[in-house]
Design an enzyme around this catalytic site. Structure first.
Site, PDB file in Angstrom:
ATOM      1  N   HIS A   1     -12.159  11.393 -44.817  1.00  0.00           N
ATOM      2  CA  HIS A   1     -12.049  11.020 -46.233  1.00  0.00           C
ATOM      3  C   HIS A   1     -12.476  12.208 -47.066  1.00  0.00           C
ATOM      4  O   HIS A   1     -13.635  12.618 -47.015  1.00  0.00           O
ATOM      5  CB  HIS A   1     -12.922   9.799 -46.545  1.00  0.00           C
ATOM      6  CG  HIS A   1     -12.916   9.456 -48.007  1.00  0.00           C
ATOM      7  ND1 HIS A   1     -11.750   9.265 -48.715  1.00  0.00           N
ATOM      8  CD2 HIS A   1     -13.932   9.296 -48.904  1.00  0.00           C
ATOM      9  CE1 HIS A   1     -12.033   8.981 -49.980  1.00  0.00           C
ATOM     10  NE2 HIS A   1     -13.355   9.006 -50.110  1.00  0.00           N
TER      11      HIS A   1
ATOM     12  N   ASP B   1     -13.185  13.816 -50.419  1.00  0.00           N
ATOM     13  CA  ASP B   1     -13.478  13.932 -51.841  1.00  0.00           C
ATOM     14  C   ASP B   1     -13.353  15.409 -52.211  1.00  0.00           C
ATOM     15  O   ASP B   1     -14.102  16.246 -51.692  1.00  0.00           O
ATOM     16  CB  ASP B   1     -14.894  13.443 -52.137  1.00  0.00           C
ATOM     17  CG  ASP B   1     -15.097  11.996 -51.723  1.00  0.00           C
ATOM     18  OD1 ASP B   1     -14.447  11.126 -52.317  1.00  0.00           O
ATOM     19  OD2 ASP B   1     -15.900  11.748 -50.798  1.00  0.00           O
TER      20      ASP B   1
ATOM     21  N   ASP C   1     -11.936   4.188 -50.785  1.00  0.00           N
ATOM     22  CA  ASP C   1     -13.229   4.179 -51.467  1.00  0.00           C
ATOM     23  C   ASP C   1     -13.082   3.933 -52.958  1.00  0.00           C
ATOM     24  O   ASP C   1     -13.948   4.306 -53.740  1.00  0.00           O
ATOM     25  CB  ASP C   1     -13.955   5.505 -51.217  1.00  0.00           C
ATOM     26  CG  ASP C   1     -15.442   5.416 -51.496  1.00  0.00           C
ATOM     27  OD1 ASP C   1     -15.973   4.292 -51.526  1.00  0.00           O
ATOM     28  OD2 ASP C   1     -16.079   6.464 -51.698  1.00  0.00           O
TER      29      ASP C   1
ATOM     30  N   HIS D   1     -11.884   9.305 -57.628  1.00  0.00           N
ATOM     31  CA  HIS D   1     -12.935   8.396 -58.066  1.00  0.00           C
ATOM     32  C   HIS D   1     -14.248   9.107 -58.369  1.00  0.00           C
ATOM     33  O   HIS D   1     -14.921   8.761 -59.349  1.00  0.00           O
ATOM     34  CB  HIS D   1     -13.143   7.270 -57.044  1.00  0.00           C
ATOM     35  CG  HIS D   1     -13.200   7.732 -55.626  1.00  0.00           C
ATOM     36  ND1 HIS D   1     -12.081   7.918 -54.851  1.00  0.00           N
ATOM     37  CD2 HIS D   1     -14.245   8.048 -54.842  1.00  0.00           C
ATOM     38  CE1 HIS D   1     -12.433   8.321 -53.647  1.00  0.00           C
ATOM     39  NE2 HIS D   1     -13.736   8.410 -53.609  1.00  0.00           N
TER      40      HIS D   1
END
Length: 900
Positions: free
Chosen positions: A14, A16, A126, A353
């Site tokens: 994941h 980010d 997420d 996000h």
């Protein structure tokens, strides 16, 4: 005999792009991970595939540094060994607009297909909650399943398996249904998206690992297919995974362990779960059935300045630049898709996000400001160049007087618009190439003007004289052309500007006698509303159409906040301050036939910060819900200046508030007391006026019940309603005792939060902060849609441009597209599709009832129904489409060059 169970192990990381490290530091780590991935895929043919986190931007980021590996990546994607898409980035769904969510899908799917593969899963690993219309959006793109980590009730922190009986669904698989009834298969990541992380290759450790993990997997699985995600945040590749899978198959012969993909896993569970009685989970997934502490909803108010910048640029792109470019396309068939892709992608790099939510370290958000500025400036040039071409075709020859200054006003929304217009005009220019006489410019008279339209109707005008101004032209065919000008800005109230079109006006000498709006001291009034400024600075508004009265509007509330960028936590003293008992200074600063404005000033004494114990609690990683800090006993004045404006034709009151924030660790809200008896309210979400209950479910123990909004929140019943529109203020709460709408204006905190201590001094948002909102009284449930239109017009600026007196092929008033629709059918966007070069008009039905939309027939145009990825479906019958309850509809227009 029981069917053998299959464990689908999907490798991923994941990613980010920026969070607890700045972008470029995460970028460096990404290069290492991608290098490792490509080397592993080439070295180990049994390492079947890797899920690239559902976002194609990872490839763009990697190839900035390793462009030589492009062909290698493309071959691996075409072979199905790297799965990409369907998104461009992993956005926060609630804090990005309807069209931004659609563009994210459009650009992600387009890029994935260019690479030669597409992961057909709505991937929200997420997201801080999930929008209710996601299933409809995904189904229109032929995506039949969605996977998410938040939104429905988890059974423990990070979805840890604790008690299955308390789960909203008995299975991690469910049917997720949009308000219109569209369903996709929903998959909750039980035990989070790292439930298959770091699988052992040592036999003893593997036994212990699998005994625990298999039991947890089987607790929630509705089929014989069990999902394990091998990876986590910024997780390096498990290069020995093939060995780990071989060992698992030897140790557990009753299971089949496969290195799988989401496409394969979805196909397997879809076939088998058809016979299962899966629970239907409806609409928004906002963790309504949790204790309310882990929803991360207060990211909607972290670093409000980012949300405001996002609202501005999103609106410029989707409500101004794309419609104007579409108008031009009807004229000359020119539309630059690459320019728009660059502007959108630059903006969307701020939509992950951890970025748009404002929950990263300060360096991340510094770079976001730069990206917002880049996208805004580029979009402004798109608009300017488009206008230069558009206005050449507009006829202004009806204004043939000698002292006349024509200009055009574009309405890029799909409803006729009555609104205040401000346009900057040069009464005279002197180019340096011809010589500049400044004295001649200074002597120009700026008094005694009115606005007229082509019918010679006169409008009163305010004229703001800028004096002598330096400026320049940038012609497309020659060197820049500097000049001096005598410049003014004129403001007037335009009536019923044509939808998706324009109207030409002119500034001329003349006079029109119209009464001003101030009626008594601290009172102003037009044909629709009467407004009184109370001594405490609050507003009292009477809706003259319904004879409904609202008091106690725009009282300010301040509380301590000892939480973090993710969550608000009131200080332990529970001290609540309001301006209800304060005395404000009230000053009339403008009073004309066009508008009246009062300035209200509060010098409000507040605690300067939390106690020093808060820093100690943060440093020692005391979880925010367990903190005991109170507000400081030392106080200092917070200065708030509020500008309240009523215009001549407005059915609303506009408010602009400037806060000289010198207070730390606090939350400032504006309160709007409605006293409307109702148990629900509406808030704009993505393609939805979401109907939400005023009080939380019984499981909710968090004292704060804040929620997301896009451009408005509305409390109404059958008889009356009060809607509060905003620009980039994405958090509100309904205080159920008197149905007060509490809109968060500012939240100041000092740390990121989550898994460590990351101080964020800039998240205190010290210095001057300016916010804007609109108060819209209305007639109740069936009239609320007109209020929502006014909330939309509050977002989108009218675009104006000066013109010479000229002949043109287009008349002085014109609509490029005319829609006949009720207010419940909300306009979203008009643009040109990249694949077909057809015009796309997108609408959503906000109502529980079906409504029809008719589109006016024009020569050389044909109409058909499309979808969110802009494909051609069935033709429209009689140029009309019936939109079912809550349906999103895209109308395609095939058009040749217009001949006027």
């Amino acid at each position: 005999m029981n069917k053998k169970k299959t464990v689908h192990i999907i490798s991923h990381t994941h990613w980010d792009r920026e969070w607890y490290l700045p972008y470029e530091q995460h970028h460096y780590l990404l290069i290492e991970v991608m290098d490792q991935l490509l080397d592993t895929l080439e070295a180990d043919p049994n390492f079947k595939s890797f899920h690239l986190d559902g976002q194609t931007i990872i490839l763009d980021d990697y190839l900035q540094v390793r462009p030589e590996r492009r062909d290698q990546i493309k071959k691996l994607i075409e072979a199905g060994r790297i799965e990409v898409g369907p998104w461009y980035i992993l956005q926060d769904e609630f804090l990005t607009s309807s069209e931004a969510n659609v563009r994210n899908l459009q650009y992600g799917m387009r890029d994935a297909k260019k690479w030669g593969g597409l992961s057909k899963i709505g991937y929200f690993p997420d997201s801080f909650g999930n929008i209710g219309q996601a299933p409809q959006i995904l189904q229109q793109a032929d995506i039949k399943a969605a996977a998410f980590g938040r939104g429905v009730k988890p059974t423990g922190f990070n979805n840890a398996v604790i008690d299955a009986s308390a789960y909203e669904s008995p299975y991690s698989e469910m049917k997720w249904q949009s308000p219109d009834g569209t369903e996709v298969t929903g998959i909750l990541f039980a035990n989070w998206y790292c439930n298959g992380n770091e699988i052992p290759t040592d036999e003893q450790k593997a036994k212990a690992y699998w005994d625990e993990h298999l039991e947890n997997l089987e607790t929630f699985a509705s089929t014989t297919h069990l999902l394990m995600l091998n990876g986590c945040d910024h997780q390096p590749i498990q290069t020995d995974l093939s060995t780990a899978i071989d060992l698992a198959n030897r140790l557990y012969p009753d299971y089949t362990f496969v290195h799988s993909t989401f496409n394969d896993y979805i196909a397997a569970i879809t076939e088998e779960s058809a016979s299962q009685d899966l629970k239907v989970v409806e609409g928004e997934l906002r963790s309504q059935h949790t204790d309310g502490w882990g929803t991360l909803v207060n990211t909607a108010s972290s670093r409000v300045y980012l949300k405001q910048m996002n609202q501005k640029v999103q609106t410029l792109l989707e409500k101004v630049a794309e419609p104007l470019a579409t108008f031009r396309y009807f004229i000359d068939q020119t539309y630059d898709h690459d320019m728009f892709a660059y502007a959108w992608k630059t903006l969307m790099q701020n939509h992950p996000h951890d970025s748009i939510c404002g929950c990263s370290v300060d360096e991340v958000h510094d770079e976001m400001v730069t990206r917002f500025n880049k996208s805004e400036h580029f979009t402004e040039m798109l608009i300017d160049r488009t206008l230069d071409q558009l206005v050449k075709h507009i006829d202004t020859s009806t204004f043939n007087a000698s002292d006349v200054h024509p200009f055009v006003v574009f309405n890029t929304l799909a409803d006729n618009r009555t609104d205040q217009v401000s346009v900057t005009l040069d009464l005279k220019r002197a180019y340096y190439r011809d010589g500049v006489n400044k004295d001649v410019l200074r002597q120009i008279d700026v008094d005694g003007f009115v606005i007229v339209d082509e019918n010679k109707t006169m409008y009163p005008v305010e004229v703001d004289d800028h004096g002598l101004v330096f400026d320049y032209d940038l012609p497309e065919d020659k060197f820049r052309q500097p000049y001096m000008a005598r410049r003014v800005t004129v403001t007037f109230n335009a009536e019923s500007l044509p939808a998706l079109g324009y109207q030409v006006f002119a500034l001329v000498k003349g006079d029109v006698d119209v009464a001003t709006l101030v009626t008594k001291e601290n009172q102003m009034e037009n044909d629709y509303l009467a407004v009184e400024i109370m001594q405490n600075g609050s507003l009292s508004i009477t809706d003259k159409r319904t004879n409904q009265h609202y008091q106690g509007l725009n009282i300010y509330e301040d509380t301590g906040d000892i939480g973090n960028e993710y969550m608000y936590k009131q200080s332990s003293d529970h001290l609540v301050r309001t301006t209800e008992e304060e005395t404000a200074t009230i000053e009339l600063i403008e009073n004309s036939a066009v508008k009246a404005t009062y300035k209200i000033t509060h010098e409000w004494l507040l605690p300067e910060s939390a106690q020093e114990t808060l820093i100690k609690e943060q440093q020692e990683l005391v979880w925010f819900t367990n903190r005991k800090s109170e507000r400081s006993l030392k106080e200092q004045p917070l200065k708030i200046e509020t500008y309240v404006t009523l215009t001549h034709s407005a059915t609303y009151v506009d408010v602009k508030t400037t806060i000289a924030n010198n207070i730390k660790d606090h939350r400032l809200r504006a309160l709007f007391k409605s006293n409307i008896e109702t148990d629900h309210h509406y808030a704009e979400s993505v393609f939805e006026a979401a109907k939400r209950q005023n009080t939380p479910n019984r499981e909710w123990t968090n004292p704060d019940y804040s929620q997301h909004q896009q451009s408005y929140v509305d409390v109404c019943n059958q008889d009356r309603g009060l809607c509060i529109a905003n620009k980039g203020l994405n958090e509100y709460e309904i205080l159920a005792s008197d149905t007060t709408m509490a809109v968060t204006l500012l939240r100041s905190v000092g740390e990121l939060g989550d898994w460590g201590y990351f101080p964020t001094p800039q998240a205190q948002c010290l210095g001057e902060q300016t916010v804007e909102y609109r108060i819209i009284p209305h007639g109740g449930e069936r009239e609320r849609f007109e209020a929502y239109q006014l909330a939309q017009t509050f977002q989108a600026p009218l675009i104006s441009k000066a013109l010479p007196v000229q002949t043109g092929t287009y008349p002085s008033t014109y609509s490029f597209i005319e829609l006949e629709k009720p207010a419940a059918l909300s306009y979203s966007n008009v643009k040109v599709a990249e694949a077909s070069n057809d015009v796309m008009v997108r609408l959503v039905n906000l109502d529980e009832e079906a409504h029809a939309c008719a589109i006016e027939q024009r020569n050389n145009r044909t109409y058909y129904q499309s979808d969110v990825i802009e494909r051609k479906h069935q033709p429209l019958k009689n140029d009309k489409v019936t939109m079912d309850a809550y349906e999103i509809v895209t109308i395609g227009i095939h058009s040749d060059k217009e001949n006027k």
